[in-house]
Enzyme design. Sequence first.
Site, short mmCIF file in Angstrom:
data_model
loop_
_atom_site.label_atom_id
_atom_site.label_comp_id
_atom_site.label_asym_id
_atom_site.label_seq_id
_atom_site.Cartn_x
_atom_site.Cartn_y
_atom_site.Cartn_z
CG MET A 160 -2.10 -0.95 1.03
SD MET A 160 -3.12 -1.14 2.52
CE MET A 160 -3.72 0.52 2.81
CG ASP A 161 0.20 4.10 -3.10
OD1 ASP A 161 -0.87 4.19 -2.45
OD2 ASP A 161 0.24 4.17 -4.34
CB SER A 162 1.37 7.93 0.91
OG SER A 162 1.43 8.46 -0.40
#
Lengths: 87, 437
Positions: free
Chosen positions: A39-41
Amino acid sequence: MNQAPFTYDDIKHILVERIGFTADEVPDDVDTSFRELGMDSLAVVELQLTLQQDYHVTIPDEDAHAMVTLREAIDYVNRQRLVAGAA
Amino acid sequence: MITSVPRRDRRAVITGIGVIAPNGIGTDAWWAATTAGTSGIGRITRFDPSRYATQFAGEVDGFEAVDYIARRLTMQTDRWTWMGLAAAGMALDDASFRPAEHDPYSMGVITASSSGGNEFGQVEIQALWSKGASHVGAYQSIAWFYAATTGQISIRYGMKGACGVVVSEGAGGLDALAHGRRAVLRGVDTIVSGGVEAPIGPYALTCQMATGRLSSIAEATAYRPFDERATGYVPGEGGAILLIEDLESARRRGATSIYGEILGYGATHDGHHPWSLPPDARQLTRAVALALRDARIEPEEIDVVFADGAGSRGWDDLEEQALHAALGAHAANVPVSVPKTMTGRMYAGGASLDVASALFSMRHGVIPPAVHVDRPAAGCGLDIVREASRAADVRTALVVARGYGGFNSALVLRRTSDCPSPPTPTGGPDESSTLHL
């Protein structure tokens, strides 16, 4: 307010329905980190928004970014709901 | 290295094509349908169109995003980007181009878009006004804007060189390819380019209807460019993504299939009121003339014209005038087609798909038709390809496109087997045996 605790199954449901993981992409281990899930930001922001909407808790940005694992997010939501219920 | 001045020793050729069209997904299905005169236009099924003045469109049936991209990515992107990613993958496969084997900075992505991720955006805007700002999803920030498809293709394939997006409505499909060609001539080896559009949603259709150029005839035959019964056009979704490479780079990596070269380009703007008919065909004429001059060819060398075909009398008349002014006596003899009559006008996707049609016409010796043009307007003076399809030896093609707001563009393509021979390559394994140039 009487409500069931926020659980692993609940957060997995969000990861599948809102972030788009398939069910088998989310490991059973609650100590899995969001980073390990890939998961990215932006995905973390989507999770933050969803938790706020669906569980009526307030999650400041700094708290959202401080959550590292599924367990930390679960505990955070349950803690916030306790505080809100006591207020 | 990117240089500021285009270099004439570099040549921009198209080595891969991916198509998502209302009359076929993938080039095989699409070309078979297109040369059979099979239309993909029908009553809108993606939502209930009964309250809209325009109820027919070219929809891409059977397109499932998860067949092409991960489910997580589908949650972050609009249908338009799904189509762009799918078509880009097809183009790379078609060219046998493997991005991971190339320098990331030698590859770029330049696409066109005219409505962005409008369907994704509509859902989020509805959430904003019905529930409040906190209900707008995080992915709205990356899904709706015009550059989203370029960005997602760039990320997926690690293409970190020249990237961009062109927004010029129906002219965009040519403008993006021309921009890609310019990047290649300036030193970028490979550009993923072209355009797709997904404009068949309630919000997007409402925006289009405001232009007054859509047909309100509820029939699959409503879009009849250059016909005396022209009533406006039918919208469509989809388009084409193409792989542009420098000819020498393509040869070095052993490319075996080269469709043709982008030989010339011209673009002008009407400089008139943005949504009314310009007073004359001067600027569209200039766009065509500039493309011929850039290509260094005479009008007589054009073997086929893929026309813009706006589908309204005034706009069609102007295009006819421009072709006569720019091509002279040849305008009455050269075959003119509008395969968009089988897909609807796909905005940024339309002209890119016309370029694919031009390249397939060269390869297969067949010009696809303009369907439903049964009664060409009196004095039309163009040889519209109205029969099922026409056998022709196509070496050089002209594609014309216009965009709402005054954009005029023209692109000249040439079959690669008819391009002048490039300088003999020095080194590299045996290119000549795999290429027929």
